[in-house]
Design an enzyme around this catalytic site. Sequence first.
Site, PDB file in Angstrom:
ATOM      1  N   ARG A   1     -43.246  23.022  16.476  1.00 37.10           N
ATOM      2  CA  ARG A   1     -42.718  24.348  16.123  1.00 37.10           C
ATOM      3  C   ARG A   1     -42.050  24.347  14.741  1.00 37.10           C
ATOM      4  O   ARG A   1     -41.394  23.372  14.365  1.00 37.10           O
ATOM      5  CB  ARG A   1     -41.744  24.825  17.206  1.00 37.10           C
ATOM      6  CG  ARG A   1     -42.477  24.946  18.535  1.00 37.10           C
ATOM      7  CD  ARG A   1     -41.622  25.535  19.596  1.00 37.10           C
ATOM      8  NE  ARG A   1     -41.301  26.918  19.305  1.00 37.10           N
ATOM      9  CZ  ARG A   1     -40.442  27.633  20.007  1.00 37.10           C
ATOM     10  NH1 ARG A   1     -39.806  27.085  21.028  1.00 37.10           N
ATOM     11  NH2 ARG A   1     -40.213  28.894  19.694  1.00 37.10           N
TER      12      ARG A   1
ATOM     13  N   GLN B   1     -32.897  33.572  16.401  1.00 30.27           N
ATOM     14  CA  GLN B   1     -32.519  32.161  16.236  1.00 30.27           C
ATOM     15  C   GLN B   1     -32.091  31.885  14.800  1.00 30.27           C
ATOM     16  O   GLN B   1     -31.095  31.198  14.555  1.00 30.27           O
ATOM     17  CB  GLN B   1     -33.684  31.258  16.639  1.00 30.27           C
ATOM     18  CG  GLN B   1     -33.960  31.316  18.136  1.00 30.27           C
ATOM     19  CD  GLN B   1     -35.144  30.483  18.558  1.00 30.27           C
ATOM     20  OE1 GLN B   1     -35.867  29.931  17.727  1.00 30.27           O
ATOM     21  NE2 GLN B   1     -35.356  30.379  19.853  1.00 30.27           N
TER      22      GLN B   1
ATOM     23  N   LYS C   1     -44.485  30.084  19.314  1.00 25.81           N
ATOM     24  CA  LYS C   1     -43.533  29.922  20.423  1.00 25.81           C
ATOM     25  C   LYS C   1     -43.784  28.567  21.089  1.00 25.81           C
ATOM     26  O   LYS C   1     -44.396  27.693  20.495  1.00 25.81           O
ATOM     27  CB  LYS C   1     -43.687  31.088  21.408  1.00 25.81           C
ATOM     28  CG  LYS C   1     -43.286  32.438  20.805  1.00 25.81           C
ATOM     29  CD  LYS C   1     -41.793  32.478  20.513  1.00 25.81           C
ATOM     30  CE  LYS C   1     -41.363  33.796  19.895  1.00 25.81           C
ATOM     31  NZ  LYS C   1     -39.974  33.761  19.443  1.00 25.81           N
TER      32      LYS C   1
ATOM     33  N   ASP D   1     -40.455  37.660  24.189  1.00 25.67           N
ATOM     34  CA  ASP D   1     -40.831  36.632  25.170  1.00 25.67           C
ATOM     35  C   ASP D   1     -41.623  37.194  26.353  1.00 25.67           C
ATOM     36  O   ASP D   1     -42.102  36.436  27.195  1.00 25.67           O
ATOM     37  CB  ASP D   1     -39.575  35.927  25.702  1.00 25.67           C
ATOM     38  CG  ASP D   1     -38.899  35.102  24.617  1.00 25.67           C
ATOM     39  OD1 ASP D   1     -39.598  34.653  23.689  1.00 25.67           O
ATOM     40  OD2 ASP D   1     -37.669  34.915  24.698  1.00 25.67           O
TER      41      ASP D   1
ATOM     42  N   LYS E   1     -31.115  32.976  29.564  1.00 33.39           N
ATOM     43  CA  LYS E   1     -31.225  31.716  28.811  1.00 33.39           C
ATOM     44  C   LYS E   1     -30.526  31.821  27.452  1.00 33.39           C
ATOM     45  O   LYS E   1     -29.766  30.932  27.075  1.00 33.39           O
ATOM     46  CB  LYS E   1     -32.710  31.369  28.643  1.00 33.39           C
ATOM     47  CG  LYS E   1     -32.973  30.040  27.957  1.00 33.39           C
ATOM     48  CD  LYS E   1     -34.326  29.471  28.320  1.00 33.39           C
ATOM     49  CE  LYS E   1     -35.472  30.161  27.597  1.00 33.39           C
ATOM     50  NZ  LYS E   1     -35.495  29.879  26.146  1.00 33.39           N
ATOM     51  N   SER E   2     -30.773  32.908  26.751  1.00 27.88           N
ATOM     52  CA  SER E   2     -30.152  33.062  25.424  1.00 27.88           C
ATOM     53  C   SER E   2     -28.635  33.032  25.530  1.00 27.88           C
ATOM     54  O   SER E   2     -27.943  32.370  24.753  1.00 27.88           O
ATOM     55  CB  SER E   2     -30.569  34.391  24.803  1.00 27.88           C
ATOM     56  OG  SER E   2     -31.916  34.362  24.451  1.00 27.88           O
TER      57      SER E   2
ATOM     58  N   ARG F   1     -43.547  30.168  30.037  1.00 27.41           N
ATOM     59  CA  ARG F   1     -43.927  31.571  30.228  1.00 27.41           C
ATOM     60  C   ARG F   1     -45.447  31.738  30.416  1.00 27.41           C
ATOM     61  O   ARG F   1     -45.884  32.693  31.045  1.00 27.41           O
ATOM     62  CB  ARG F   1     -43.414  32.433  29.078  1.00 27.41           C
ATOM     63  CG  ARG F   1     -41.887  32.361  28.963  1.00 27.41           C
ATOM     64  CD  ARG F   1     -41.291  33.533  28.238  1.00 27.41           C
ATOM     65  NE  ARG F   1     -39.959  33.215  27.745  1.00 27.41           N
ATOM     66  CZ  ARG F   1     -38.864  33.159  28.483  1.00 27.41           C
ATOM     67  NH1 ARG F   1     -38.921  33.403  29.772  1.00 27.41           N
ATOM     68  NH2 ARG F   1     -37.698  32.853  27.947  1.00 27.41           N
TER      69      ARG F   1
ATOM     70  N   ARG G   1     -49.102  31.534  21.985  1.00 29.88           N
ATOM     71  CA  ARG G   1     -49.213  32.388  23.175  1.00 29.88           C
ATOM     72  C   ARG G   1     -50.374  33.382  23.084  1.00 29.88           C
ATOM     73  O   ARG G   1     -50.827  33.869  24.123  1.00 29.88           O
ATOM     74  CB  ARG G   1     -47.882  33.122  23.423  1.00 29.88           C
ATOM     75  CG  ARG G   1     -46.828  32.166  23.956  1.00 29.88           C
ATOM     76  CD  ARG G   1     -45.500  32.829  24.253  1.00 29.88           C
ATOM     77  NE  ARG G   1     -44.616  31.869  24.910  1.00 29.88           N
ATOM     78  CZ  ARG G   1     -43.308  32.020  25.061  1.00 29.88           C
ATOM     79  NH1 ARG G   1     -42.715  33.110  24.594  1.00 29.88           N
ATOM     80  NH2 ARG G   1     -42.592  31.098  25.673  1.00 29.88           N
TER      81      ARG G   1
ATOM     82  N   ARG H   1     -25.692  30.137  24.228  1.00 33.35           N
ATOM     83  CA  ARG H   1     -24.583  30.549  23.351  1.00 33.35           C
ATOM     84  C   ARG H   1     -23.236  30.352  24.031  1.00 33.35           C
ATOM     85  O   ARG H   1     -22.241  30.008  23.381  1.00 33.35           O
ATOM     86  CB  ARG H   1     -24.774  32.019  22.958  1.00 33.35           C
ATOM     87  CG  ARG H   1     -25.928  32.182  21.946  1.00 33.35           C
ATOM     88  CD  ARG H   1     -26.479  33.591  21.968  1.00 33.35           C
ATOM     89  NE  ARG H   1     -27.421  33.873  20.897  1.00 33.35           N
ATOM     90  CZ  ARG H   1     -28.720  33.566  20.940  1.00 33.35           C
ATOM     91  NH1 ARG H   1     -29.234  32.933  21.969  1.00 33.35           N
ATOM     92  NH2 ARG H   1     -29.509  33.868  19.925  1.00 33.35           N
TER      93      ARG H   1
HETATM   94  C1  S3P Z   1     -34.117  33.503  21.237  1.00 27.56           C
HETATM   95  C2  S3P Z   1     -34.782  34.206  20.265  1.00 27.56           C
HETATM   96  C3  S3P Z   1     -36.233  34.398  20.256  1.00 27.56           C
HETATM   97  C4  S3P Z   1     -36.848  34.108  21.618  1.00 27.56           C
HETATM   98  C5  S3P Z   1     -36.319  32.831  22.215  1.00 27.56           C
HETATM   99  C6  S3P Z   1     -34.817  32.924  22.401  1.00 27.56           C
HETATM  100  C7  S3P Z   1     -32.655  33.343  21.148  1.00 27.56           C
HETATM  101  O1  S3P Z   1     -36.818  33.512  19.328  1.00 27.56           O
HETATM  102  O2  S3P Z   1     -38.257  34.034  21.501  1.00 27.56           O
HETATM  103  O3  S3P Z   1     -36.912  32.586  23.469  1.00 27.56           O
HETATM  104  O4  S3P Z   1     -32.033  32.987  22.152  1.00 27.56           O
HETATM  105  O5  S3P Z   1     -32.121  33.587  20.056  1.00 27.56           O
HETATM  106  P1  S3P Z   1     -36.985  33.905  17.767  1.00 27.56           P
HETATM  107  O6  S3P Z   1     -35.655  33.907  17.150  1.00 27.56           O
HETATM  108  O7  S3P Z   1     -37.864  32.813  17.218  1.00 27.56           O
HETATM  109  O8  S3P Z   1     -37.669  35.240  17.774  1.00 27.56           O
END
Ligand code: S3P
Length: 479
Positions: A138, A185, A365, A338, A37-38, A413, A369, A42
């Site tokens: 959030r 993030q 999150k 995560d 996903k990350s 999740r 969680r 990007r």
């Molecule tokens: C992510 C960073 C994480 C993660 C999120 C995806 C990312 O968050 O929990 O699911 O893709 O950069 P944080 O930056 O808030 O830790």
Amino acid sequence: MVTDPVPSESLSYDRPLKLIAHPVRHLRGTARVPGDKSLSHRAIMLSALAVGKSFISGLLEGEDVLATAAAMRALGATVTRVGAGAWEVHGVGVGGLATPVQALDMGNSGTSTRLLMGLLASHDLTATFVGDASLTRRPMARIIDPITLIGASVSAREGRFLPLTLVGTPEPLPIDYSPAVASAQVKSAVLLAGLNTPGTTIVREKVATRDHTERLLTAMGADLRVDRDGESGAGRIIRLAGHAELNPITLSVPGDISSAAFPVVAAAALPGSDILIEGVGVNPLRSGIVDALIAMGSDIRLENMQTLSGEPVADIRVRGGKLHAIDGVPGDPSRMIDEFPVLFVAAACAHGTSRFTGLAELRVKESDRLSAMAHALAQAGIRVEELEDGLVIHGCGGLVPGGGHVDPRLDHRIAMSGAILGLLAERPVHVDDATPIATSFPDFATVMGALGADIELTGPHSPEPSASRAVFLNGQNND
Ligand code: S3P
């Protein structure tokens, strides 16, 4: 190449309302999980900033990434699905994004929202961000603070939450920023703003977080330097030269370790299991779940290691056995931020009492969680104590009693962790809302079913209950 005229937003999933996870004796077989996903976020965002055409395969077509794709289109890039997981993106060049005519609907996706806020901060445009009930709760202050220093302005709902409107600046300033929380993030938002900013943008991390943005920017030709920092060398200083020109890229997205964690934990906790999850991204800043399970006595190996599009990738082999409790996880928790919900499920099956602290970030999150999992575990008959920044879990030393209901609180999740809990239980566990699973792992039940799990989906959009039961017994008796 097949051109698929279906716009991404209309990709539709079977969205069952409820899920019942039945106990299973063990998991066996080989499977793949959807794209990371990350990296998928990007890949779409950065290729939309390249000059020319990029090609992405293995893209996660979950709702979060589709929200990013729709937003990049609304901002002027051409983002086209050309086949299953295969996408073509015609970038507009760094600085070339345009004012969207409508609010950007980010759905459930914190990553889309926060990264885009950074990216747009250094553009001369105005954009409004909206999202679902989870995203609207959030914290966005962690992004509003640095982008205000860059010169953008944000008017947000009281408390600095969504909905918010961001006015980017035509004259962005390069900043030297030390995020208060360990967050990829926040780091990525500042770096993305730095792309269209003159001079050098600097981010100083006390603890290294996932570095997909840095790796991808480097692969696309950005002038980016990373140095270790701090006495222990755990920190990073990242310097990005602004007014970058990004080359288009051909990228293959590996499987998401955060999705692989669900079958991996289930197999690890069920003696007799033997599974192989192929082609999973095992970036060292993401693979903490593997180390945590090994510390619990699990037999997990990374096989067939290779590098794919600048990221380490491996097949994960898991053989089930008895787990024992742990006191905290090895290394920094951000390496598996995560995966804690499903690690808590592993701890519930372990022999002894596990204690996890330093996890206050889990409260902000997609849901809180710590609270959600404390409730889920208690519902399944496990003794659990909720701390301000963690959980103490009294493991059952085998199957958990089960039998309860899990409220996923709009959090994919938590929903999937609830399902894994049911597989490792004496009685089925009900997940009251299965719809959030589509944000990151739309074919979760099918993938788990192929490994022998017995996951029943019910609701108006699912097939007949009997037909929807994703059971593949692999010739085994799963009674
Ligand atoms: C992510 C960073 C994480 C993660 C999120 C995806 C990312 O968050 O929990 O699911 O893709 O950069 P944080 O930056 O808030 O830790």
